[in-house]
Design an enzyme around this catalytic site. Structure first.
Site, PDB file in Angstrom:
ATOM      1  N   GLU A 286       0.816  -1.212   0.000  1.00  0.00           N
ATOM      2  CA  GLU A 286       0.000   0.000   0.000  1.00  0.00           C
ATOM      3  C   GLU A 286       0.853   1.266   0.000  1.00  0.00           C
ATOM      4  O   GLU A 286       0.455   2.289  -0.565  1.00  0.00           O
ATOM      5  CB  GLU A 286      -0.953  -0.001   1.196  1.00  0.00           C
ATOM      6  N   HIS A 295      -0.688  -1.276  -9.972  1.00  0.00           N
ATOM      7  CA  HIS A 295      -0.457  -2.714  -9.842  1.00  0.00           C
ATOM      8  C   HIS A 295       0.445  -3.240 -10.954  1.00  0.00           C
ATOM      9  O   HIS A 295       0.457  -2.714 -12.068  1.00  0.00           O
ATOM     10  CB  HIS A 295      -1.781  -3.463  -9.852  1.00  0.00           C
TER      11      HIS A 295
END
Length: 384
Positions: A286, A295
């Protein structure tokens, strides 16, 4: 006085509710009833759709469409809440994009391997933004030809960024972070985040300093349950684990209903229980989002969207390092290898004025009372 009472009632019933999450040093410390609850992941019901394909209708398929919409694979917002159980072209396109992102065999069919990926606990941030996926595309950075051999080699990068490549500005390289005081986290839990920040600090010119004033820190960290005020509600154990927003927003939220392991021993590997999640692994991922990374399709990378239960994954890969250094440059002292994390750095700038004081050992009740006391006191000064 009446106005103050009304305001307090509003806060109690409508303010985001932090939770006192469960933190455990090892599997034996987790109560058996929590382990039983953790195994009831509703996503596991998706495994019943194995073999489903376009042109058919399957009971409950609308829930899988909701899943794909949440992570960006279905963009038709007018269908929200009105999904059918038909395996239509919308779902087929979503399945194909998901299979490309996770480097699976692209068939558009819900085969066993695809669904086994779907049910893995994961980050709550989407893989597809505004209909565009960055996970599977990669970027060819260079190509070399060898004369007379007919060979060409190229390097492909799989890291990605938020749309517009947001990053922390150049005049903010010493970033501060603080914890929601209502969570009453212990020093042991806070040290997990310190180690996670250190992993990114070692490869960039950024520094991360813990402070006590939650309302003014660059990065705010908290554990919450269900709807908590950002439009991205948590959904219970072993599904979405956490989410973080792109810079310079700085919000980092974790699901308070998970069983979190905080032992922090060693590098990548496996922890001793499958019904719990390694906190540092999720924190490192995170923080990548907080710095601007999206991602990656590289399964071993930190920025891969999913993490299997019982897995510990905390070491940055080449893909992670190159991605963050694209945004900020390299730490001049970074030589390509990691050293053991240094001790926790803390600069106390809390309202209490007591140097070095930490709220980690205080109870949840104490923190809540202090929180609401200052609200009432501030309103009193304002109204009189």
């Amino acid at each position: 006085m009446v106005r103050i009472c009304v305001f307090m009632v509003f806060l109690l019933f409508f303010a985001p509710s932090p939770v006192s999450a469960g933190f455990y040093t090892n599997s034996s410390a987790i109560p058996p009833q929590l382990l039983r609850n953790a195994t009831g992941n509703p996503w596991n019901s998706f495994l019943n759709f194995t073999g489903c394909h376009a042109g058919k209708k399957y009971d409950g398929l609308y829930m899988l469409k909701q899943y794909f919409q949440h992570f960006g694979y279905i963009t038709e917002t007018n269908l929200s809440g009105n999904f059918t159980d038909d395996f239509d072209d919308i779902l087929k396109n979503a399945v194909e994009m998901y299979q490309r992102n996770f480097q699976l065999n692209v068939t558009g069919v819900l085969d066993e391997l695809t669904l086994k990926h779907v049910v893995i606990p994961r980050c709550g941030n989407p893989d597809v933004v505004n209909g565009t996926s960055t996970m599977h595309s990669g970027r060819k950075t260079f190509e070399v030809s060898f004369a007379g051999r007919g060979q060409r080699f190229h390097a492909v990068k799989h890291y990605s960024f938020f749309p517009g490549e947001p990053r922390w500005p150049r005049n903010r390289r010493d970033l501060t972070y603080a914890f929601d005081p209502r969570n009453a986290l212990t020093e042991e839990v806070k040290s997990v985040f310190s180690r996670a920040f250190t992993r990114w600090e070692e490869v960039t010119p950024l520094t991360f300093t813990r402070v006590e004033r939650f309302s003014t820190s660059d990065i705010s960290i908290g554990f919450y349950s269900g709807e908590h005020g950002d439009g991205e509600p948590f959904d219970g154990p072993m599904r979405t684990l956490a989410h973080a927003f792109s810079p310079p927003t700085g919000h980092f939220h974790l699901d308070g209903e998970e069983n979190w392991i905080v032992s922090g021993e060693g590098g990548d590997g496996f922890i001793s229980v499958s019904e719990a999640v390694d906190l540092e692994s999720v924190a490192v991922h995170e923080i990548g989002h907080l710095l601007g990374l999206g991602h990656s399709s590289v399964e071993g990378s930190i920025m891969y969207p999913t993490i299997r239960t019982g897995r510990r994954k905390v070491d940055l890969t080449t893909d992670d390092v190159e991605g963050v250094q694209y945004l900020y440059g390299a730490n001049p002292n970074f030589n390509g290898s990691r050293s053991p994390p240094p001790s926790t750095q803390q600069r106390d700038t809390g309202d209490s004025g007591a140097p070095g004081r930490s709220d980690g050992s205080r109870s949840v009740l104490t923190n809540l009372l202090q929180y609401y006391f200052w609200i009432i006191f501030g309103l009193f000064l304002y109204l009189v």
